[in-house]
Design an enzyme around this catalytic site. Structure first.
Site, PDB file in Angstrom:
ATOM      1  N   GLY A 193      42.976 -22.710 -20.540  1.00 35.47           N
ATOM      2  CA  GLY A 193      43.788 -22.400 -21.816  1.00 35.47           C
ATOM      3  C   GLY A 193      42.931 -22.604 -22.547  1.00 35.47           C
ATOM      4  N   GLY A 194      43.096 -23.768 -23.680  1.00 36.30           N
ATOM      5  CA  GLY A 194      42.421 -23.910 -24.708  1.00 36.30           C
ATOM      6  C   GLY A 194      40.830 -23.733 -24.998  1.00 36.30           C
ATOM      7  N   SER A 204      43.116 -28.421 -18.583  1.00 35.47           N
ATOM      8  CA  SER A 204      41.853 -29.015 -19.339  1.00 35.47           C
ATOM      9  C   SER A 204      40.839 -29.044 -18.770  1.00 35.47           C
ATOM     10  CB  SER A 204      42.630 -30.442 -19.510  1.00 35.47           C
ATOM     11  OG  SER A 204      43.800 -30.804 -20.227  1.00 35.47           O
ATOM     12  N   GLU A 253      47.725 -25.681 -11.237  1.00 33.83           N
ATOM     13  CA  GLU A 253      47.763 -26.464 -12.420  1.00 33.83           C
ATOM     14  C   GLU A 253      48.868 -27.318 -12.445  1.00 33.83           C
ATOM     15  OE1 GLU A 253      46.416 -22.988 -15.600  1.00 33.83           O
ATOM     16  OE2 GLU A 253      48.400 -23.129 -15.577  1.00 33.83           O
ATOM     17  N   GLU A 303      54.680 -22.883 -17.930  1.00 33.72           N
ATOM     18  CA  GLU A 303      55.415 -22.745 -19.347  1.00 33.72           C
ATOM     19  C   GLU A 303      56.549 -21.793 -19.195  1.00 33.72           C
ATOM     20  OE1 GLU A 303      51.856 -22.005 -21.621  1.00 33.72           O
ATOM     21  OE2 GLU A 303      51.193 -24.160 -21.299  1.00 33.72           O
ATOM     22  N   ASN A 345      43.392 -17.876 -20.241  1.00 31.82           N
ATOM     23  CA  ASN A 345      44.603 -17.538 -20.397  1.00 31.82           C
ATOM     24  C   ASN A 345      44.897 -17.775 -21.799  1.00 31.82           C
ATOM     25  OD1 ASN A 345      47.365 -17.604 -20.699  1.00 31.82           O
ATOM     26  ND2 ASN A 345      47.989 -19.215 -19.472  1.00 31.82           N
ATOM     27  N   TRP A 346      44.951 -16.981 -22.803  1.00 34.16           N
ATOM     28  CA  TRP A 346      45.155 -17.043 -24.177  1.00 34.16           C
ATOM     29  C   TRP A 346      46.444 -17.646 -24.697  1.00 34.16           C
ATOM     30  CZ3 TRP A 346      42.185 -12.207 -26.705  1.00 34.16           C
ATOM     31  CH2 TRP A 346      41.033 -12.122 -26.113  1.00 34.16           C
ATOM     32  N   LYS A 347      47.515 -17.565 -23.763  1.00 38.84           N
ATOM     33  CA  LYS A 347      48.633 -17.941 -24.089  1.00 38.84           C
ATOM     34  C   LYS A 347      49.089 -17.205 -25.691  1.00 38.84           C
ATOM     35  CE  LYS A 347      48.150 -22.188 -21.438  1.00 38.84           C
ATOM     36  NZ  LYS A 347      48.608 -23.666 -21.327  1.00 38.84           N
ATOM     37  N   GLY A 386      46.878 -28.948 -21.372  1.00 41.63           N
ATOM     38  CA  GLY A 386      46.856 -29.147 -22.914  1.00 41.63           C
ATOM     39  C   GLY A 386      46.884 -30.463 -23.311  1.00 41.63           C
ATOM     40  N   HIS A 435      53.483 -19.149 -14.530  1.00 40.90           N
ATOM     41  CA  HIS A 435      52.987 -20.269 -15.193  1.00 40.90           C
ATOM     42  C   HIS A 435      53.735 -21.312 -15.488  1.00 40.90           C
ATOM     43  CE1 HIS A 435      50.997 -22.642 -18.347  1.00 40.90           C
ATOM     44  NE2 HIS A 435      49.812 -22.082 -17.822  1.00 40.90           N
TER      45      HIS A 435
HETATM   46  P1  13P Z   1      44.471 -25.780 -20.953  1.00 39.56           P
HETATM   47  O1  13P Z   1      42.964 -25.352 -20.510  1.00 39.56           O
HETATM   48  O2  13P Z   1      44.498 -25.673 -22.233  1.00 39.56           O
HETATM   49  O3  13P Z   1      44.799 -27.278 -20.430  1.00 39.56           O
HETATM   50  O4  13P Z   1      45.581 -24.843 -20.340  1.00 39.56           O
HETATM   51  C1  13P Z   1      45.705 -24.679 -18.755  1.00 39.56           C
HETATM   52  C2  13P Z   1      46.434 -23.580 -18.569  1.00 39.56           C
HETATM   53  O5  13P Z   1      47.776 -23.687 -18.794  1.00 39.56           O
HETATM   54  C3  13P Z   1      45.969 -22.249 -18.411  1.00 39.56           C
HETATM   55  O6  13P Z   1      46.752 -21.300 -17.818  1.00 39.56           O
END
Ligand code: 13P
Length: 251
Positions: free
Chosen positions: A235-236, A214, A170, A101, A11-13, A176, A99
């Site tokens: 994510g990251g 994470s 999640e 967010e 997920n590149w956000k 993050g 998600h």
């Molecule tokens: P991180 O891997 O950066 O913690 O993000 C997880 C996430 O929200 C993937 O959708």
């Protein structure tokens, strides 16, 4: 349970640029995941504006494409929304829905998330339904109640089609933050989600349950070896080709 191929989704956000994405994709293609990560199905979910570019660059490769959201509507006067048929036209396979967010910054309700999952399926996309509790909810022993409520809205809305989704657990406090849920903590929640799905479908064992929060190359093996963890939503670490490839190989 858990003999299925793992699913690893990036997920590149709201990250990237055309140049950055081209380099990232180049790195992923050089990593030759079809050969080096044969036990993983892999997908990336870029921001909408890059969908066409990324889908073109990955066409014919082992890496599938998804989106980070989808409208619950098919078309019409919904400024800023992107509909399933539009996403499908660019060859996407997956759409992330719910998600945390989006739930917290955009006020998405459990029912809206369920409607988005339904829209994804109606337009040939596999919804990746995200559920997860905040730190306050975990500390109040509400984890099971919260993720159970979030998942139940989707079960009630989809009926038998619940068998066609992917679910991603999640924990909000692990996203993050560098604080990952321990493999045992994640497994416990996944087992609960699997049991809840089993009440609704005889195919619960075949529904991929991803863990997100994470995930890094150094914790992926242990997380992925839990019996009810069928992959990850990354994510990251998905923004670094070497890390994302290493996580896919951990599968
Ligand atoms: P991180 O891997 O950066 O913690 O993000 C997880 C996430 O929200 C993937 O959708």
């Amino acid at each position: 349970m858990s003999v299925m191929k793992k699913l690893v989704v990036g997920n590149w956000k709201m990250h990237g640029s055309r140049a950055f994405n081209a380099e990232l994709i180049q790195g992923l293609l050089v990593a030759d995941l079809a050969t080096t990560a044969p036990n993983a199905d892999v997908a990336v979910c870029p921001p909408f504006v890059f969908l066409a570019d990324v889908a073109d660059a990955l066409q014919g490769t082992a890496i599938a494409v998804g989106t980070q959201d989808i409208s619950a509507q098919t078309q019409g006067a919904y400024t800023g929304e992107v509909a399933g048929p539009m996403i499908r036209e660019f060859g996407a396979t997956y759409a992330i829905v719910g998600h945390s967010e989006r739930r917290s910054y955009h006020g998405e309700s459990d029912q809206l998330v369920a409607d988005k999952a339904k829209a994804a399926l109606a337009h040939g996309l596999v919804p990746i339904v995200c559920v997860g509790e905040t730190l306050a909810e975990r500390e109040a022993n509400q984890t099971e109640a919260v993720v159970g409520r979030q998942l139940q809205a989707v079960i009630d809305t989809l009926g038998a089609d619940i068998a066609r989704v992917v679910v991603a657990y999640e924990p909000v406090w692990a996203i993050g933050t560098g604080k990952t849920a321990s493999p045992a903590q994640a497994q416990a929640v996944h087992a609960g989600l699997r049991a809840q799905l089993a009440q609704a479908t005889s195919s619960a064992a075949d529904i991929p349950l991803l863990y997100g929060g994470s995930v890094k190359p150094d914790n992926a093996v242990e997380l992925f070896s839990q019996p009810d963890i069928n992959g990850g939503l990354i994510g990251g670490a998905a923004l670094k080709a070497a890390d994302f490839a290493a996580i896919a190989r951990a599968a």
